[in-house]
Scaffold this active site. Structure first.
Site, PDB file in Angstrom:
ATOM      1  N   ILE A  54      51.281   2.038 -25.493  1.00 10.95           N
ATOM      2  CA  ILE A  54      50.680   0.788 -25.047  1.00 10.95           C
ATOM      3  C   ILE A  54      51.734   0.117 -24.178  1.00 10.95           C
ATOM      4  O   ILE A  54      52.899   0.012 -24.567  1.00 10.95           O
ATOM      5  CB  ILE A  54      50.268  -0.104 -26.243  1.00 10.95           C
ATOM      6  CG1 ILE A  54      49.651  -1.418 -25.755  1.00 10.95           C
ATOM      7  CG2 ILE A  54      51.416  -0.371 -27.200  1.00 10.95           C
ATOM      8  CD1 ILE A  54      49.069  -2.270 -26.877  1.00 10.95           C
ATOM      9  N   SER A  55      51.359  -0.294 -22.976  1.00 11.46           N
ATOM     10  CA  SER A  55      52.325  -0.842 -22.023  1.00 11.46           C
ATOM     11  C   SER A  55      52.966  -2.110 -22.551  1.00 11.46           C
ATOM     12  O   SER A  55      52.398  -2.829 -23.380  1.00 11.46           O
ATOM     13  CB  SER A  55      51.640  -1.151 -20.689  1.00 11.46           C
ATOM     14  OG  SER A  55      51.158   0.015 -20.081  1.00 11.46           O
ATOM     15  N   ALA A  56      54.157  -2.405 -22.048  1.00 12.10           N
ATOM     16  CA  ALA A  56      54.809  -3.669 -22.368  1.00 12.10           C
ATOM     17  C   ALA A  56      53.889  -4.816 -21.938  1.00 12.10           C
ATOM     18  O   ALA A  56      53.232  -4.730 -20.898  1.00 12.10           O
ATOM     19  CB  ALA A  56      56.153  -3.766 -21.651  1.00 12.10           C
TER      20      ALA A  56
END
Length: 225
Positions: free
Chosen positions: A66-68
């Site tokens: 999950i992206s920052a």
């Protein structure tokens, strides 16, 4: 979830959004509202929920992340999304970004999101339905580099996986005056690229340097060995 724990997550979410605003990743009220609304902790594995509001990517299984939050917010800002729009997301992953997009697009809009890993797609779909997005988000299992012609054209396309070049099917499925945001480059690093279609012409603008996992199926990876 105990009310005290819920309150702790909400406070962490508010702090994170305030920090992202101060750093310039969040610039609009709509993105701020969406980031404050969507409970990121529900989209990460249970043993990592304590880290949900740290500004860094987290593993979600199957080699995906999950992206920052800062990158998720920044890409959404670049998309210039507004209420009522039809959105295609390539790379469902956890489902968090789809929820953010659906929050902004509202009840008159719709998000189609494609994930190649069936297990991730099923988990994301279940969480999205649990949170009440079931009628605004359609989760599809498939090759995102091909887009989803059945619902095209799209006002906005967000690609959350890297591609050596912009996939032609996605350009074709972008509506007139549409905007696409996609990480373009090699496996070691890419540049967020904003694609706009105006007057039948396609324009590209390079933005922030990033690192994303590869978009499987995208043309050109075989050239990189």
């Amino acid at each position: 979830m105990p009310s005290s724990l819920q309150a702790s997550y909400e406070e962490a979410r508010r702090r994170l959004v305030s920090e992202l605003k101060a750093r310039g990743y969040i610039r609009s009220q709509m993105v701020e509202m969406a980031m404050l609304t969507v409970p990121r902790e529900l989209f990460v594995p249970e043993d990592l929920r304590g880290k949900a509001y740290e500004d860094r990517p987290l593993p979600i299984g199957h080699g995906q992340t999950i992206s920052a939050p800062s990158i998720a917010a920044y890409m959404t800002e670049l998309l210039e999304l507004s209420e009522g729009m039809r959105v295609l997301e390539v790379g469902t992953g956890s489902g968090y970004s789809a929820a953010v997009l659906a929050t902004i697009a509202g009840e008159r809009g719709h998000v189609w999101t494609i994930e190649r890993v069936p297990e991730l797609a099923a988990r994301a779909e279940a969480i999205l339905k649990q949170l009440g997005y079931g009628d605004r988000v359609t989760v599809i299992v498939g090759d995102g580099s091909l887009g989803y012609r059945q619902a095209a054209p799209y006002d906005r396309i967000l690609v959350t996986a890297a591609s050596p070049r912009v996939p032609r099917p996605l350009v074709e499925q972008l509506a007139e005056n549409g905007v696409m945001v996609i990480p373009v480059g090699g496996k070691e690093g890419q540049v967020l690229t904003v694609i706009k279609k105006e007057g039948g012409q396609v324009y590209e603008k390079a933005d922030l340097e990033v690192i994303f996992v590869p978009l499987v199926g995208a043309e050109g990876w075989q050239d990189q060995g």
